[in-house]
Design a protein around this motif. Structure first.
Motif, short mmCIF file in Angstrom:
data_model
loop_
_atom_site.label_atom_id
_atom_site.label_comp_id
_atom_site.label_asym_id
_atom_site.label_seq_id
_atom_site.Cartn_x
_atom_site.Cartn_y
_atom_site.Cartn_z
N UNK A 43 17.06 -6.87 -22.92
CA UNK A 43 15.82 -6.48 -22.45
C UNK A 43 14.86 -7.85 -22.73
N UNK A 44 15.04 -8.27 -21.49
CA UNK A 44 14.32 -9.56 -21.26
C UNK A 44 12.92 -9.39 -21.00
N UNK A 45 12.21 -8.22 -21.04
CA UNK A 45 10.86 -7.97 -20.76
C UNK A 45 10.56 -8.17 -19.34
N UNK A 46 11.36 -8.58 -18.36
CA UNK A 46 11.38 -8.70 -17.17
C UNK A 46 11.29 -7.24 -16.47
N UNK A 47 10.20 -6.94 -15.64
CA UNK A 47 10.03 -5.78 -15.01
C UNK A 47 10.56 -5.96 -13.69
N UNK A 48 11.46 -4.84 -13.11
CA UNK A 48 11.96 -4.90 -12.06
C UNK A 48 11.73 -3.93 -10.77
N UNK A 49 10.80 -2.74 -11.35
CA UNK A 49 10.52 -1.64 -10.80
C UNK A 49 8.89 -1.65 -10.79
N UNK A 50 8.42 -1.92 -9.38
CA UNK A 50 6.92 -1.78 -9.23
C UNK A 50 6.34 -0.90 -8.36
N UNK A 51 5.55 0.03 -8.98
CA UNK A 51 4.85 0.96 -8.23
C UNK A 51 3.17 0.39 -7.97
N UNK A 52 2.72 0.61 -6.76
CA UNK A 52 1.51 0.15 -6.35
C UNK A 52 0.83 0.96 -5.54
N UNK A 53 -0.55 1.07 -5.55
CA UNK A 53 -1.42 1.73 -4.35
C UNK A 53 -1.70 0.43 -3.56
N UNK A 54 -1.52 0.60 -2.22
CA UNK A 54 -1.58 -0.68 -1.50
C UNK A 54 -3.16 -1.40 -1.53
N UNK A 55 -4.14 -0.57 -1.29
CA UNK A 55 -5.50 -1.11 -1.43
C UNK A 55 -5.66 -1.75 -2.64
N UNK A 56 -5.15 -1.07 -3.93
CA UNK A 56 -5.70 -1.55 -5.21
C UNK A 56 -4.99 -2.65 -5.40
N UNK A 57 -3.52 -3.04 -4.89
CA UNK A 57 -2.86 -4.13 -4.92
C UNK A 57 -3.56 -5.39 -4.19
N UNK A 58 -3.91 -5.13 -3.14
CA UNK A 58 -4.68 -6.21 -2.54
C UNK A 58 -6.00 -6.42 -2.84
N UNK A 59 -6.65 -5.54 -3.47
CA UNK A 59 -7.74 -5.91 -4.23
C UNK A 59 -7.72 -6.97 -5.51
N UNK A 60 -6.50 -6.42 -6.10
CA UNK A 60 -6.16 -7.23 -7.35
C UNK A 60 -5.76 -8.92 -6.80
N UNK A 96 15.59 -4.91 -7.71
CA UNK A 96 14.13 -4.81 -7.44
C UNK A 96 13.62 -3.55 -6.72
N UNK A 97 12.96 -2.90 -7.23
CA UNK A 97 12.19 -1.76 -6.28
C UNK A 97 10.61 -1.82 -6.12
N UNK A 98 10.42 -1.70 -5.02
CA UNK A 98 8.80 -1.85 -4.67
C UNK A 98 8.20 -0.58 -3.83
N UNK A 99 7.55 0.17 -4.73
CA UNK A 99 6.91 1.48 -4.31
C UNK A 99 5.50 1.49 -3.95
N UNK A 100 5.26 1.44 -2.59
CA UNK A 100 3.76 1.16 -2.20
C UNK A 100 3.14 2.76 -1.50
N UNK A 101 2.34 2.99 -2.44
CA UNK A 101 1.77 4.38 -2.00
C UNK A 101 0.52 3.90 -1.17
N UNK A 102 0.33 4.67 -0.22
CA UNK A 102 -0.86 4.48 0.92
C UNK A 102 -0.67 3.03 1.59
N UNK A 103 0.36 2.87 1.99
CA UNK A 103 0.40 1.68 2.76
C UNK A 103 -0.62 1.31 3.98
#
Length: 176
Positions: A43-60, A96-103
Motif C-alpha cells: 500500500x504505497x498510498x499511490x492512487x491509480x483510479x481517478x474519477x473527475x468531472x471534466x469542468x471541475x477538473x479543468x477549473x482546478x 491506471x483508470x481515468x473516468x471523465x464525467x461530462x467531457x
C-alpha cells in the motif's frame, strides 16, 4: 458486465444512465485496485483510479496554474488528477483508470485541452482504462473543439482493442 476492464466512450442525451454506468465501472476499477494493493501487501498510498468531472477538473487545473505563480503556493489547491499523479501510479506498476464525467462540458482553450490530452495520453499509452461520457455526439464536439482535437481525444476512449463507443438513445416517454 461482460467487459468491466475495457475503455468506453458513452454518448447520448441527458438522463439516460451514462453517468450511472460510468460510476459503476469506476467503482469496479476502484475495488480491483484496492484488492491488488491488499493482495500484493503493498500500500504505497499511490492512487491509480481517478474519477473527475471534466469542468471541475479543468477549473482546478486553471486555479492550480494561477497558484503556482504565487510566492507560497497553497498545496491544498492541487488538482485531484494531474499528469504527475498518473505517471507515479504507472511507475508503481498499476493499471491506471481515468473516468471523465461530462467531457462535453470542456470549453476549448489550448491550455485546457492540452492538460486533458496529456492525462488521457498517459493512461492510453500505458494500456490503462479510459471511460468518458458526453451529452453531445462526436460530430458536435468536433464542431466545438475542432476536428483534430476532438477526434484524437475521443479515439483514445472509444476506439481500438478493448474499447467501445456506446450510443444511448432517449428513453421512451411513459404513455398516459
Amino acid at each position: 458486465k461482460a467487459h468491466p476492464e475495457d475503455s468506453y466512450l458513452m454518448l447520448g442525451p441527458p438522463k439516460v444512465g451514462k453517468s450511472y454506468l460510468l460510476l459503476a465501472i469506476y467503482r469496479e476499477a476502484l475495488q480491483r485496485s484496492l484488492d491488488q494493493q491488499v493482495t500484493d501487501r503493498f500500500n504505497s498510498g499511490v492512487q491509480s483510479v481517478f474519477y473527475v468531472n471534466a469542468s471541475h477538473l479543468l477549473a482546478q487545473q486553471s486555479e492550480w496554474a494561477f497558484e503556482q505563480h504565487k510566492e507560497f503556493p497553497n498545496p491544498s489547491k492541487e488538482p485531484s488528477v494531474t499528469p504527475e499523479k498518473i505517471a507515479r501510479a504507472i511507475k508503481q506498476g498499476y493499471r491506471v483508470g481515468l473516468y471523465v464525467d461530462e467531457i462535453d462540458k470542456v470549453s476549448f482553450t489550448n491550455s485546457k485541452m492540452s492538460g486533458l490530452c496529456m492525462m488521457v495520453n498517459l493512461v492510453y499509452e500505458s494500456c490503462g482504462q479510459l471511460v468518458a461520457n458526453s451529452n453531445e455526439l462526436e460530430s458536435e464536439l468536433a464542431l466545438r473543439w475542432g476536428v483534430n482535437e476532438a477526434g484524437t481525444l475521443l479515439r483514445r476512449f472509444g476506439d481500438g482493442d478493448n474499447a467501445w463507443t456506446v450510443m444511448f438513445e432517449d428513453k421512451p416517454e411513459a404513455h398516459a
